[in-house]
Design an enzyme around this catalytic site. Structure first.
Site, mmCIF file in Angstrom:
data_model
loop_
_atom_site.group_PDB
_atom_site.id
_atom_site.type_symbol
_atom_site.label_atom_id
_atom_site.label_comp_id
_atom_site.label_asym_id
_atom_site.label_seq_id
_atom_site.Cartn_x
_atom_site.Cartn_y
_atom_site.Cartn_z
ATOM 1 N N ASP A 59 26.743 47.594 44.655
ATOM 2 C CA ASP A 59 27.983 48.413 44.468
ATOM 3 C C ASP A 59 27.437 49.841 45.083
ATOM 4 O OD1 ASP A 59 29.798 50.321 43.290
ATOM 5 O OD2 ASP A 59 30.339 48.679 42.033
ATOM 6 N N ARG A 106 45.195 49.424 41.026
ATOM 7 C CA ARG A 106 46.522 50.236 40.834
ATOM 8 C C ARG A 106 46.324 51.066 39.891
ATOM 9 N NH1 ARG A 106 51.200 46.247 40.375
ATOM 10 N NH2 ARG A 106 49.778 44.684 39.829
ATOM 11 N N ILE A 142 38.310 39.232 45.945
ATOM 12 C CA ILE A 142 39.104 39.473 44.692
ATOM 13 C C ILE A 142 40.008 40.915 45.185
ATOM 14 C CG2 ILE A 142 39.279 40.448 42.049
ATOM 15 C CD1 ILE A 142 36.879 38.487 41.735
ATOM 16 N N ASP A 175 46.672 34.461 38.516
ATOM 17 C CA ASP A 175 48.163 34.063 38.525
ATOM 18 C C ASP A 175 48.072 32.608 38.080
ATOM 19 O OD1 ASP A 175 48.751 36.385 39.906
ATOM 20 O OD2 ASP A 175 48.470 35.509 41.842
ATOM 21 N N HIS A 202 49.467 36.791 46.546
ATOM 22 C CA HIS A 202 49.296 37.516 45.446
ATOM 23 C C HIS A 202 49.739 38.828 45.379
ATOM 24 C CE1 HIS A 202 47.023 38.779 42.065
ATOM 25 N NE2 HIS A 202 46.593 39.735 42.369
HETATM 26 P P1 NAD Z 1 37.105 49.728 39.634
HETATM 27 O O1 NAD Z 1 37.340 50.844 40.232
HETATM 28 O O2 NAD Z 1 36.867 49.429 38.078
HETATM 29 O O3 NAD Z 1 35.706 48.899 40.507
HETATM 30 C C1 NAD Z 1 35.438 48.888 41.761
HETATM 31 C C2 NAD Z 1 34.227 48.984 41.939
HETATM 32 O O4 NAD Z 1 34.208 48.906 43.502
HETATM 33 C C3 NAD Z 1 33.425 50.319 41.488
HETATM 34 O O5 NAD Z 1 32.311 50.131 40.783
HETATM 35 C C4 NAD Z 1 33.317 51.055 42.859
HETATM 36 O O6 NAD Z 1 32.055 51.845 42.892
HETATM 37 C C5 NAD Z 1 33.048 49.605 43.731
HETATM 38 N N1 NAD Z 1 33.262 50.012 45.120
HETATM 39 C C6 NAD Z 1 34.016 50.658 45.665
HETATM 40 N N2 NAD Z 1 33.718 51.014 47.278
HETATM 41 C C7 NAD Z 1 32.688 50.101 47.439
HETATM 42 C C8 NAD Z 1 32.107 49.676 48.596
HETATM 43 N N3 NAD Z 1 32.501 50.502 49.773
HETATM 44 N N4 NAD Z 1 31.043 48.822 48.479
HETATM 45 C C9 NAD Z 1 30.603 48.490 47.172
HETATM 46 N N5 NAD Z 1 31.291 48.759 46.136
HETATM 47 C C10 NAD Z 1 32.377 49.654 46.101
HETATM 48 O O7 NAD Z 1 38.038 48.415 40.038
HETATM 49 P P2 NAD Z 1 38.680 46.912 39.481
HETATM 50 O O8 NAD Z 1 39.298 47.266 38.236
HETATM 51 O O9 NAD Z 1 37.022 46.513 38.972
HETATM 52 O O10 NAD Z 1 39.314 46.293 40.578
HETATM 53 C C11 NAD Z 1 38.975 46.012 41.752
HETATM 54 C C12 NAD Z 1 39.605 45.367 42.700
HETATM 55 O O11 NAD Z 1 40.124 44.345 42.155
HETATM 56 C C13 NAD Z 1 40.863 46.217 43.043
HETATM 57 O O12 NAD Z 1 41.246 46.317 44.506
HETATM 58 C C14 NAD Z 1 41.998 45.528 42.169
HETATM 59 O O13 NAD Z 1 43.199 45.868 42.892
HETATM 60 C C15 NAD Z 1 41.419 44.127 42.421
HETATM 61 N N6 NAD Z 1 42.247 43.163 41.505
HETATM 62 C C16 NAD Z 1 42.489 41.975 42.056
HETATM 63 C C17 NAD Z 1 43.252 41.024 41.620
HETATM 64 C C18 NAD Z 1 43.305 39.702 41.743
HETATM 65 O O14 NAD Z 1 43.922 38.732 41.029
HETATM 66 N N7 NAD Z 1 42.992 39.055 42.964
HETATM 67 C C19 NAD Z 1 43.427 41.307 39.821
HETATM 68 C C20 NAD Z 1 42.997 42.507 39.415
HETATM 69 C C21 NAD Z 1 42.497 43.417 40.384
#
Ligand code: NAD
Length: 340
Positions: A59, A106, A142, A175, A202
């Protein structure tokens, strides 16, 4: 006398569904975005699995702490934390699987596509590093918007000449998890025994649950079917609203990401008959990427099982999803083409 307590070592089956064997393997798995809302509980589930030998946590913030914390858990996966871009190559070296929940989530009122501006670069940078340092790994994205981040991943791998369509997955498992739960609630069934394929993409109306193919078979009247379908399509927004500014689904997504990772690891390990839906390069419809049930194997996708027989209602949903899907895909492809 104290008897030895059975340790809660999770096979995927330990997650509550019998979708994985309890076999051991020594896979090296990287989580990119490991300190986030999804990354931390996902890393916990992976650390607790006998399928994982090494867990590489990357991260841009907090990974030393997360790794130190997880490393005290009494399971055999060796945990290492990597912080910042200069440590990314070391984090990826030797990985057989990369799971990527990096990027911003989001807030209320946002669509997944609103995340494109920030997350497109995050995903392009991270997948470029994957293409350079672990080109043979399974890449499980993801980060949203998945309908665009998978075309981005593909174009990045193509640019670097290491593209294999059978190893790049948009994780849409949440989903399926939601569809199983909501159908079970409606019909009074055990959710762990319900299986609903969800196809398409998605995001919103591109999420297409195939209730007609639910196992076990369920009868749902049309008005309820419409409402159920819409609830599955908007379930992510339900969580975003309830969290009121504190992000989107994290715990259920970590579960879903772990379910997908364990299924794929099982298949890589030689287990037969493993099927999961995911958003992948596809020739099943006019959309160049589409989620359908996939038979997984040692080298990723072994066979695309296609859409199967759809009801008239589901055929209409597929037709209605096409223009949004194609636009999101093109946006991802154009982003990489126009990038220096
Ligand atoms: P979050 O903000 O809690 O965590 C994201 C993490 O990514 C943070 O720790 C941040 O430091 C890290 N990050 C940001 N830029 C980075 C980089 N360049 N390199 C490495 N790490 C980096 O967010 P979250 O709630 O964990 O969500 C993460 C992603 O997952 C979002 O894009 C969200 O939309 C997506 N998501 C996808 C699904 C799905 O069904 N596919 C479901 C829920 C959320």
């Amino acid at each position: 006398m104290l008897s030895r307590v059975a340790r809660p070592v999770a096979t995927a089956a330990g997650l509550g569904r019998s979708f994985s064997g309890s076999s051991q393997c020594n896979a090296k798995v990287a989580v990119l975005g490991a300190s986030g809302g999804i990354g931390q509980p996902l890393s916990l589930l992976l650390k607790n699995s006998p399928l994982v030998g090494e867990l590489s946590l990357y991260d841009i913030a907090h990974t030393p702490g997360v790794a130190a914390d997880l490393s005290h858990i009494e399971t055999r996966a060796k945990v290492t934390g990597y912080l910042g871009a200069e440590q990314l190559p070391a984090a990826l070296k030797g990985c057989e699987m990369v799971v990527m929940p990096a990027g911003v989530p989001r807030k209320p009122g946002m669509t997944r596509d609103d995340l494109f501006t920030t997350n497109a670069s995050v995903v392009a940078d991270l997948t470029e590093a994957c293409a350079r340092h672990c080109p043979e790994a399974m890449i499980c994205v993801i980060s949203n918007p998945v309908n665009s981040t998978i075309p981005i991943t593909t174009e990045v791998f193509k640019k670097l000449g290491v593209y294999n369509p059978n190893k790049i997955f948009g994780v849409s498992t949440l989903d399926i998890v939601r569809a199983n739960t909501f159908v079970a609630e409606l019909k009074g069934l055990d959710p762990a025994r319900v299986s609903v394929p969800v196809i398409g993409g998605h995001a919103g109306k591109t999420i297409i649950p195939l209730i007609s193919q639910c196992n076990p078979k369920v009868e749902i009247p049309q008005d309820k079917l419409q409402a159920l379908t819409e609830r599955i399509q908007e379930a992510g927004t339900e969580v975003v609203k309830a969290k009121a500014g504190a992000g989107s689904a994290t715990l259920s997504m970590a579960y879903a990401g772990a379910r997908f990772a364990f299924s794929l690891l099982d298949a890589m390990n030689g287990k037969e008959g493993v099927v999961e839906c995911a958003f992948v390069r596809s020739e099943e419809t006019e959309s160049p990427y589409f989620s359908t049930p996939l038979l997984l194997g040692k080298n990723g996708i072994e066979k695309n099982l296609g859409l199967g027989k759809l009801s008239a209602f589901e055929e209409k949903l597929v037709a209605e999803a096409m223009s949004e899907l194609k636009a999101s895909i093109k946006k991802g492809e154009d982003f990489v083409k126009n990038r220096k």
